[in-house]
Design a protein around this motif. Structure first.
Motif, PDB file in Angstrom:
ATOM      1  N   LYS A  44       3.657  12.190   9.453  1.00 50.73           N
ATOM      2  CA  LYS A  44       2.186  11.446   9.634  1.00 50.73           C
ATOM      3  C   LYS A  44       1.919  10.617   8.584  1.00 50.73           C
ATOM      4  O   LYS A  44       1.940  10.818   7.318  1.00 50.73           O
ATOM      5  N   MET A  45       1.187   9.479   8.827  1.00 56.14           N
ATOM      6  CA  MET A  45       0.712   8.332   7.853  1.00 56.14           C
ATOM      7  C   MET A  45      -0.589   8.204   8.172  1.00 56.14           C
ATOM      8  O   MET A  45      -0.917   8.272   9.149  1.00 56.14           O
ATOM      9  N   ASP A  46      -1.438   7.623   7.198  1.00 56.07           N
ATOM     10  CA  ASP A  46      -2.596   7.133   7.575  1.00 56.07           C
ATOM     11  C   ASP A  46      -2.868   5.701   6.772  1.00 56.07           C
ATOM     12  O   ASP A  46      -1.787   5.197   6.351  1.00 56.07           O
ATOM     13  N   ASP A  47      -3.871   5.044   6.685  1.00 55.78           N
ATOM     14  CA  ASP A  47      -3.785   3.729   5.752  1.00 55.78           C
ATOM     15  C   ASP A  47      -3.267   3.756   4.399  1.00 55.78           C
ATOM     16  O   ASP A  47      -2.961   2.760   3.896  1.00 55.78           O
ATOM     17  N   GLY A  48      -3.248   5.029   3.858  1.00 54.41           N
ATOM     18  CA  GLY A  48      -2.676   5.094   2.375  1.00 54.41           C
ATOM     19  C   GLY A  48      -1.386   5.458   2.282  1.00 54.41           C
ATOM     20  O   GLY A  48      -0.720   6.014   1.445  1.00 54.41           O
ATOM     21  N   CYS A  70       5.643   0.979  -1.786  1.00 55.95           N
ATOM     22  CA  CYS A  70       4.754  -0.202  -1.594  1.00 55.95           C
ATOM     23  C   CYS A  70       4.935  -1.253  -0.620  1.00 55.95           C
ATOM     24  O   CYS A  70       6.167  -1.375  -0.337  1.00 55.95           O
ATOM     25  N   GLY A  71       3.927  -1.531  -0.161  1.00 57.31           N
ATOM     26  CA  GLY A  71       4.006  -2.504   1.169  1.00 57.31           C
ATOM     27  C   GLY A  71       5.033  -1.971   2.071  1.00 57.31           C
ATOM     28  O   GLY A  71       5.845  -2.624   2.628  1.00 57.31           O
ATOM     29  N   GLN A  72       4.669  -0.791   2.520  1.00 56.07           N
ATOM     30  CA  GLN A  72       5.622   0.190   3.562  1.00 56.07           C
ATOM     31  C   GLN A  72       5.759  -0.889   4.778  1.00 56.07           C
ATOM     32  O   GLN A  72       4.899  -1.598   5.115  1.00 56.07           O
ATOM     33  N   ASN A  73       6.948  -0.682   5.272  1.00 55.15           N
ATOM     34  CA  ASN A  73       7.372  -1.680   6.189  1.00 55.15           C
ATOM     35  C   ASN A  73       7.224  -0.506   7.660  1.00 55.15           C
ATOM     36  O   ASN A  73       8.254   0.188   7.580  1.00 55.15           O
ATOM     37  N   PRO A  74       6.578  -0.742   8.502  1.00 55.25           N
ATOM     38  CA  PRO A  74       5.651  -1.840   8.987  1.00 55.25           C
ATOM     39  C   PRO A  74       4.264  -1.601   8.780  1.00 55.25           C
ATOM     40  O   PRO A  74       3.367  -2.825   8.858  1.00 55.25           O
ATOM     41  N   THR A  75       3.717  -0.673   8.274  1.00 55.12           N
ATOM     42  CA  THR A  75       2.043  -0.641   8.080  1.00 55.12           C
ATOM     43  C   THR A  75       1.638  -1.292   6.823  1.00 55.12           C
ATOM     44  O   THR A  75       0.561  -1.476   6.911  1.00 55.12           O
ATOM     45  N   GLY A  76       2.525  -1.723   6.045  1.00 55.40           N
ATOM     46  CA  GLY A  76       1.981  -2.527   4.825  1.00 55.40           C
ATOM     47  C   GLY A  76       1.209  -1.660   3.805  1.00 55.40           C
ATOM     48  O   GLY A  76       0.727  -1.846   2.785  1.00 55.40           O
ATOM     49  N   SER A  77       1.066  -0.212   4.063  1.00 57.66           N
ATOM     50  CA  SER A  77       0.283   0.724   3.038  1.00 57.66           C
ATOM     51  C   SER A  77       1.060   0.794   1.598  1.00 57.66           C
ATOM     52  O   SER A  77       2.273   0.818   1.745  1.00 57.66           O
ATOM     53  N   THR A  78       0.548   1.208   0.721  1.00 57.10           N
ATOM     54  CA  THR A  78       0.872   1.423  -0.670  1.00 57.10           C
ATOM     55  C   THR A  78       0.283   3.028  -0.877  1.00 57.10           C
ATOM     56  O   THR A  78      -0.890   3.262  -0.815  1.00 57.10           O
ATOM     57  N   LEU A  79       1.319   3.640  -1.515  1.00 53.78           N
ATOM     58  CA  LEU A  79       0.971   4.923  -1.868  1.00 53.78           C
ATOM     59  C   LEU A  79       0.198   5.074  -3.223  1.00 53.78           C
ATOM     60  O   LEU A  79       0.478   4.489  -4.211  1.00 53.78           O
ATOM     61  N   SER A  80      -1.124   5.694  -3.406  1.00 50.43           N
ATOM     62  CA  SER A  80      -1.690   5.774  -4.646  1.00 50.43           C
ATOM     63  C   SER A  80      -0.972   6.676  -5.460  1.00 50.43           C
ATOM     64  O   SER A  80       0.024   7.436  -5.179  1.00 50.43           O
ATOM     65  N   LEU A 133      -7.908 -16.212   9.502  1.00 47.51           N
ATOM     66  CA  LEU A 133      -7.765 -16.387  10.609  1.00 47.51           C
ATOM     67  C   LEU A 133      -8.144 -15.409  11.496  1.00 47.51           C
ATOM     68  O   LEU A 133      -7.972 -15.283  12.866  1.00 47.51           O
ATOM     69  N   PHE A 134      -8.237 -14.334  11.075  1.00 48.05           N
ATOM     70  CA  PHE A 134      -7.999 -13.064  11.657  1.00 48.05           C
ATOM     71  C   PHE A 134      -8.684 -11.890  11.135  1.00 48.05           C
ATOM     72  O   PHE A 134      -8.416 -11.181  10.128  1.00 48.05           O
ATOM     73  N   GLU A 135     -10.006 -11.583  11.610  1.00 48.40           N
ATOM     74  CA  GLU A 135     -10.715 -10.450  10.872  1.00 48.40           C
ATOM     75  C   GLU A 135     -10.516  -9.236  11.211  1.00 48.40           C
ATOM     76  O   GLU A 135     -11.090  -8.677  12.175  1.00 48.40           O
ATOM     77  N   ARG A 136      -9.752  -8.432  10.151  1.00 48.83           N
ATOM     78  CA  ARG A 136      -9.556  -7.278  10.371  1.00 48.83           C
ATOM     79  C   ARG A 136      -9.339  -6.434   9.015  1.00 48.83           C
ATOM     80  O   ARG A 136      -9.159  -7.107   8.106  1.00 48.83           O
ATOM     81  N   GLU A 137      -9.606  -5.212   8.968  1.00 50.34           N
ATOM     82  CA  GLU A 137      -9.459  -4.266   7.927  1.00 50.34           C
ATOM     83  C   GLU A 137      -7.679  -4.296   7.806  1.00 50.34           C
ATOM     84  O   GLU A 137      -7.259  -3.661   8.597  1.00 50.34           O
ATOM     85  N   VAL A 138      -7.512  -4.661   6.634  1.00 53.69           N
ATOM     86  CA  VAL A 138      -5.732  -4.401   6.674  1.00 53.69           C
ATOM     87  C   VAL A 138      -5.478  -3.759   5.206  1.00 53.69           C
ATOM     88  O   VAL A 138      -6.246  -3.652   4.254  1.00 53.69           O
ATOM     89  N   SER A 139      -4.126  -3.496   5.285  1.00 52.68           N
ATOM     90  CA  SER A 139      -3.572  -2.783   3.916  1.00 52.68           C
ATOM     91  C   SER A 139      -3.216  -3.607   2.934  1.00 52.68           C
ATOM     92  O   SER A 139      -2.941  -4.918   3.189  1.00 52.68           O
ATOM     93  N   PRO A 140      -3.035  -3.149   1.697  1.00 54.13           N
ATOM     94  CA  PRO A 140      -2.855  -3.954   0.526  1.00 54.13           C
ATOM     95  C   PRO A 140      -1.633  -4.692   0.201  1.00 54.13           C
ATOM     96  O   PRO A 140      -1.669  -5.673  -0.791  1.00 54.13           O
ATOM     97  N   THR A 141      -0.583  -4.409   0.560  1.00 52.37           N
ATOM     98  CA  THR A 141       0.653  -5.109   0.063  1.00 52.37           C
ATOM     99  C   THR A 141       1.778  -5.485   0.797  1.00 52.37           C
ATOM    100  O   THR A 141       1.571  -5.415   2.214  1.00 52.37           O
ATOM    101  N   GLY A 142       2.603  -5.980   0.377  1.00 49.49           N
ATOM    102  CA  GLY A 142       3.853  -6.389   0.971  1.00 49.49           C
ATOM    103  C   GLY A 142       3.779  -7.673   1.550  1.00 49.49           C
ATOM    104  O   GLY A 142       3.221  -8.746   1.092  1.00 49.49           O
ATOM    105  N   MET A 143       4.545  -7.869   2.914  1.00 44.98           N
ATOM    106  CA  MET A 143       4.370  -9.108   3.693  1.00 44.98           C
ATOM    107  C   MET A 143       3.914  -9.087   5.021  1.00 44.98           C
ATOM    108  O   MET A 143       3.947  -9.954   5.820  1.00 44.98           O
ATOM    109  N   PHE A 144       3.296  -7.819   5.331  1.00 49.92           N
ATOM    110  CA  PHE A 144       3.139  -7.652   6.694  1.00 49.92           C
ATOM    111  C   PHE A 144       1.612  -7.070   6.886  1.00 49.92           C
ATOM    112  O   PHE A 144       1.033  -6.674   6.140  1.00 49.92           O
TER     113      PHE A 144
END
Lengths: 535, 484
Positions: free
Chosen positions: B178-182, B212-222, B362-373
């Motif tokens: 399981k994952m979360d935002d991080g 870093c910039g996990q595909n697909p969620t875009g999350s990065t591990l601290s 263009l799209f107001e949302r909370e998003v994750s910090p890295t990558g391309m997605f």
């Protein structure tokens, strides 16, 4: 050759696919690719970087012209000066520039934005087009729905093929001496080779039939093989080339026993004709035209293949450069599709630089130019082969005879013994105290000479010594400054073959004239000492 | 810095163990030993027979302050630099060497430049680099090195399917964590391992992770999570395959206008590796061009030898053109050098931050910090036909509770009909095994995400998001779809 209308499509050979190959699913991302063709479709789907960020504006190369190497030897130029003039003489070479920009001016031109992007697994369009045209003209496949697919060199090609067709524990047929990297690819999966003896034409059809008809599953521990790996032209290591009648016999046996033929053919264009001793060598003042030269080449298995059971491996390694890591399969569509799936989750596609440079080179040269280049190369290899054998003739007493037994029946065999003689003449007469060191059949294609050693003439020889003598001699040669290929590496089944037989494979592809000469001199000295005293 | 002498050889697959070194390559090595050795051993064509004498690369200049911006804006007239490999001019890697057969690890000069690059960013203890043909190839080789049929490999619950697809035909199965935002939750990883039921098979010994910039969620591990995960790997004896193609594309907070050049890069798992249990896979695909088909694997010397052995009987070393490019680029006269490369990647990072900012505007949302997605969460429970009672209805305690999967399929089809392709979460989800995994919270109930990229053009983003907005409105209003 049957006309196009009479050609059938490939038969269904999917029962040959391995469990791993059948289990491969289309990568789900690639499955979405069917949506991408819709006009006007906006995609926020794939993670493909924009070409704007590729830090390349262009790549260019200085390419040689197709006529760089002469196609005839003429009496007036000594082979030495003519062959070796290119060494260090780059300013005398004629080159022309080829450039690949990031974005092309005209639609359909090779460009980096496409070549350096994801998605060229089936080949850059311009390269695929050239390859398909080339295959159609040169190899003339015998069935209608053949297709090609790029790969990253023949070792990778065979590695993908063997896992696509064979399950662990299965056996595949090969010549009894073969290319070690091919064996290294299959070995860790328990996929093992079964060797078939050769003669002057390569793999023997009678021995093949015997092997297959007498296959005892319980004794062998596995099912009868359904795959053959063969190097029919300039066979590695023996140098033998197979002609059409034998290929037909073998193909017919493979139809009968339902065997897939994997034709590994890197030396196809290095077909040189027979070796003729120096003093008999007439000059061929008139050049052979390209069409005639192409016609003289021993045809590929693909031409005889009316069922689509041949998988052909072509590579640019010997015709352009090994570092290109580029080649292509020619096979039926079902197998090509499974090979593509295997590539998708590993190497994906060959490098964009190589594909674009080579595509541009070939489309600049065009079919005729590339054929001219290949013809020039074959003459280069011929001159090299001739030079090496001539050097051996100078350092040893070489005697010609007609082989009568076993794998040499019908071949012209050259036997070498120590020379106290002053001249380089070869003679039929055999002095009774001339104990041979080695013998060979000059290759008519490829890069190698396969030497059979006559260790029975080593001082103090006892039966069973062959193995250790081979390695001892190899070491002595290495210490004296010459590296050659030990025969044992090429043995398909890792067993003792004959008595008193050791072998070496020597290559004439790389060394300069001085080096080849030097090697022959060292070889003669070391052998003379070794045969008198192997310690 | 010494590597702890931890014996990890038990992680090798049977295939890797059975593999013998290719004897022809052993001979090739010998040709390098004596200076005047004549080799008649290998079938290498002489370089005078290659039809190419010189290859020149015209590349972006990195002398600018912001090289990527200058490169984009300048178009055809952008400042550029040229470097070449040839058979006659002085250069770092002569063409005749680059285009010849060589060793499976890659040419020594090319290997040296990627080693210097790796040392610069990660300061690994005592590791060796092996060149590969991009990350898919590098990872596929690692899978074959370590995976036995019947093995279970660990990965993020949502993962890049092209990679997770690869070992399936080898008989390897996946267990999602399981994952979360991080990113991956260390406690969940530990739970899977600690509660492993041996009846299921060998306890997982390989962890595949994209930090870093996990595909697909875009999350990065601290950094904290990375340390915890490494410590868990030590305790449970895992090998870690660190797939890091987006390493350089790590951004500051979305609210920041740009990512500062001087913001440091995260510490990789490789940099924490004292045991030699990390196989790090790097690629030039996202920072230079995917068609280069070039990357490298950094590992202990022990695994390096096995990777080379496998390479020598499959793909062989990478192509000469790519090796020539990186050697000239990083160490040749007129090349970028390490400092120039560093400027390029920092500049690229800033550029992608700008694109992400544009997208988010263009799209107001909370998003994750890295990558391309961007990993977009869809509030599916607000859909008129959303149901959460499926498990009760079917009386199957392992079945999904909701109809999220079916609704998301509908949404995906609607997008397509409206002319937009966007990735649904279902493509990336690793499904659980009902018999063994925790089915309290099956992943099928959590498929309410879409992956969108900001790597495309501004026009595409604008149009795409407009269509997405419209489609979502239609979807939630449960408007009848036009019949096909």
């Amino acid at each position: 050759m049957s006309s196009f209308e009479k050609q059938q499509k490939a038969i269904d050979l999917s029962h040959h696919l391995s469990k791993v190959a059948l289990a491969r699913e289309t990568s789900p991302l690639k499955g979405l690719a069917r949506y991408f063709g819709r006009p006007g479709l906006i995609t926020l789907a794939g993670g493909t970087p924009s070409p704007d960020y590729f830090p390349f504006a262009a790549i260019s190369g200085d390419a040689l012209v197709p006529e760089s190497f002469a196609v005839s030897t003429s009496h007036s130029e000594s082979s030495l000066s003519w062959l070796w003039k290119l060494f260090g003489g780059s300013s005398k070479e004629k080159t022309s520039p080829i450039t690949i920009p990031k974005f092309s001016e005209h639609a359909g031109d090779v460009n980096l934005a496409t070549a350096l992007q994801y998605g060229t697994a089936t080949g850059l369009p311009q390269l695929s087009k050239f390859i398909n045209d080339f295959v159609g003209k040169i190899y003339q496949p015998g069935y209608s729905d053949w297709t090609t697919l790029v790969q990253t060199g023949n070792t990778d090609g065979w590695s993908r093929v063997v896992l696509t067709l064979c399950n662990p524990g299965e056996a595949f047929i090969t010549e009894d001496w073969t290319y070690p990297s091919a064996l290294a690819s299959s070995q860790p999966y328990g996929i093992h080779p079964v060797g078939v003896p050769m003669d002057s034409e390569g793999m023997r059809s009678d021995a093949l039939r015997k092997l297959l008809s007498e296959w005892d599953e319980s004794a062998r521990g596995c099912k009868r093989p359904h795959v053959m790996y063969t190097i029919p032209v300039g066979q590695n290591p023996t140098g033998v080339t197979m002609n059409v009648p034998r290929k037909k016999e073998i193909y017919d046996i493979c139809v009968e026993y339902d065997i897939i033929i994997v034709e590994d053919d890197p030396y196809y264009f290095l077909q040189m004709g027979s070796y003729v001793p120096k003093f008999e060598r007439a000059s061929q003042a008139s050049s052979v035209d390209s069409a005639k030269w192409l016609g003289s080449l021993s045809p590929s298995y693909v031409k005889l293949d009316y069922q689509g059971r041949v998988i052909r491996l072509d590579t640019f390694s010997k015709t352009i450069a090994p570092g290109a890591r580029l080649g292509f399969f020619t096979c039926n569509p079902r197998i090509a599709e499974r090979l593509e799936r295997a590539g998708e989750t590993s190497s994906q596609a060959p490098c964009g630089f190589g594909q674009s440079l080579i595509a541009q080179l070939l489309t600049t040269w065009q079919f005729e130019g590339y054929v001219r280049w290949l013809q020039g190369l074959s003459v280069q290899y011929k001159v090299r082969r001739d030079f090496l054998i001539d050097s051996l003739a100078e350092e040893f007493h070489l005697r010609m005879s007609l082989g009568t037994a076993g794998s040499r029946a019908g071949c012209i065999v050259y036997t070498a013994s120590g020379r106290p003689r002053r001249d380089a003449e070869m003679t039929e007469k055999f002095a009774s105290n001339d104990k041979p060191y080695f013998s060979f059949v000059p290759p008519s294609a490829g890069m190698f000479i396969w030497l059979k050693m006559h260790f029975e003439n080593v001082q103090g020889f006892r039966a069973g010594d062959e193995d250790t003598l081979e390695m001892k001699l190899w070491t002595k040669l290495a210490e004296a400054g010459v590296l050659i290929g030990p025969g044992r590496y090429f043995n398909a089944e890792d067993e003792d073959l004959g008595t008193a037989e050791g072998h070496f494979r020597i290559s004439f592809s790389f060394a300069s004239d001085t080096e080849l000469k030097k090697a022959a001199v060292i070889f003669a000295k070391v052998l003379r000492d070794f045969f008198e005293n192997p310690q | 810095m010494d590597v702890t002498q931890v014996d990890l050889s038990h992680h090798l697959s049977s295939e890797a163990r059975m593999r013998k070194p290719n004897p022809m390559k052993a001979i090739w090595k010998l040709t390098r030993r004596k200076p005047d050795m004549v080799s008649l051993a290998n079938g290498d064509p002489h370089f005078s027979l290659y039809p190419i004498r010189r290859v020149e690369f015209e590349m972006a200049s990195v002398d600018e302050l912001d090289p990527v911006a200058s490169w984009r804006k300048g178009g055809r007239t952008a400042p550029a630099t040229k470097f070449a490999s040839s058979t006659y001019d002085p250069c770092a890697l002569p063409l005749q060497t680059a285009l010849q057969y060589s060793h499976g690890a890659g040419l020594p000069d090319a290997q040296r430049v990627v080693t210097e690059l790796t040392n610069f960013y990660h300061s690994p203890r005592d590791h060796v680099c092996t060149l590969a043909l991009g990350n898919s190839d590098g990872i596929a080789k690692c899978f074959r090195l370590l995976g036995e049929p019947g093995d279970f490999f660990l990965a993020d619950e949502f993962s890049f399917s092209s990679i997770t697809n690869a070992p399936l035909s080898q008989g390897i199965k996946w267990v999602g964590v399981k994952m979360d935002d991080g990113g991956m939750i260390p406690e969940e990883l530990e739970k899977v391992l600690a509660n492993w039921n041996p009846a299921r098979g060998r306890r997982p010994h390989v962890l595949y992770i994209v930090p870093c910039g996990q595909n697909p969620t875009g999350s990065t591990l601290s950094l904290e999570r990375r340390k915890l995960i490494y410590e868990i790997a030590q305790r449970f004896d895992l090998m870690i395959i660190e797939d890091d193609p987006y390493y350089y594309l790590q951004y500051d907070e979305p609210s920041a206008p740009t990512t500062s050049f001087s913001t440091p890069f995260a510490r990789s798992l490789l940099s924490l590796d004292t045991d030699g249990r990390v196989l790090r896979v790097d690629s030039f695909s996202k920072i230079m061009a995917p068609g280069m088909r070039l990357g490298w694997i950094t590992s202990s010397a022990f695994f390096h030898e096995h990777l080379v052995s496998y390479t020598d009987s499959s793909t062989h070393h990478p192509h000469g053109f790519g090796q020539m490019l990186i050697t000239e680029m990083l160490s040749g006269p007129g090349g970028w050098r390490l400092e120039g490369f560093d400027r390029w990647v920092r500049s690229l990072r800033t550029e992608y931050h700008r694109r992400r900012a544009f997208f988010l505007e263009l799209f107001e949302r909370e998003v994750s910090p890295t990558g391309m997605f961007v990993w977009i969460q869809v509030e599916i429970e607000k859909h008129p036909r959303y149901r959460a009672d499926l498990r009760l209805e079917s009386r199957d305690p392992t079945a999904p509770r909701t109809n999220v999967a079916a609704l998301m399929d509908e949404l995906f089809e609607r997008c397509l009909d409206n002319g937009l392709v966007i990735m649904p979460a279902s493509i990336f989800a690793l499904t659980a095994d009902a018999k063994y995994d925790d089915v309290e919270d099956p992943v099928e109930d959590r498929l309410n995400y879409l992956r969108a990229t900001f790597a495309g053009t501004e026009d595409a983003m604008e149009q795409g998001l407009t269509i997405l907005g419209q489609t979502l409105r239609e979807f939630f209003a449960d408007e009848k779809q036009p019949s096909a």
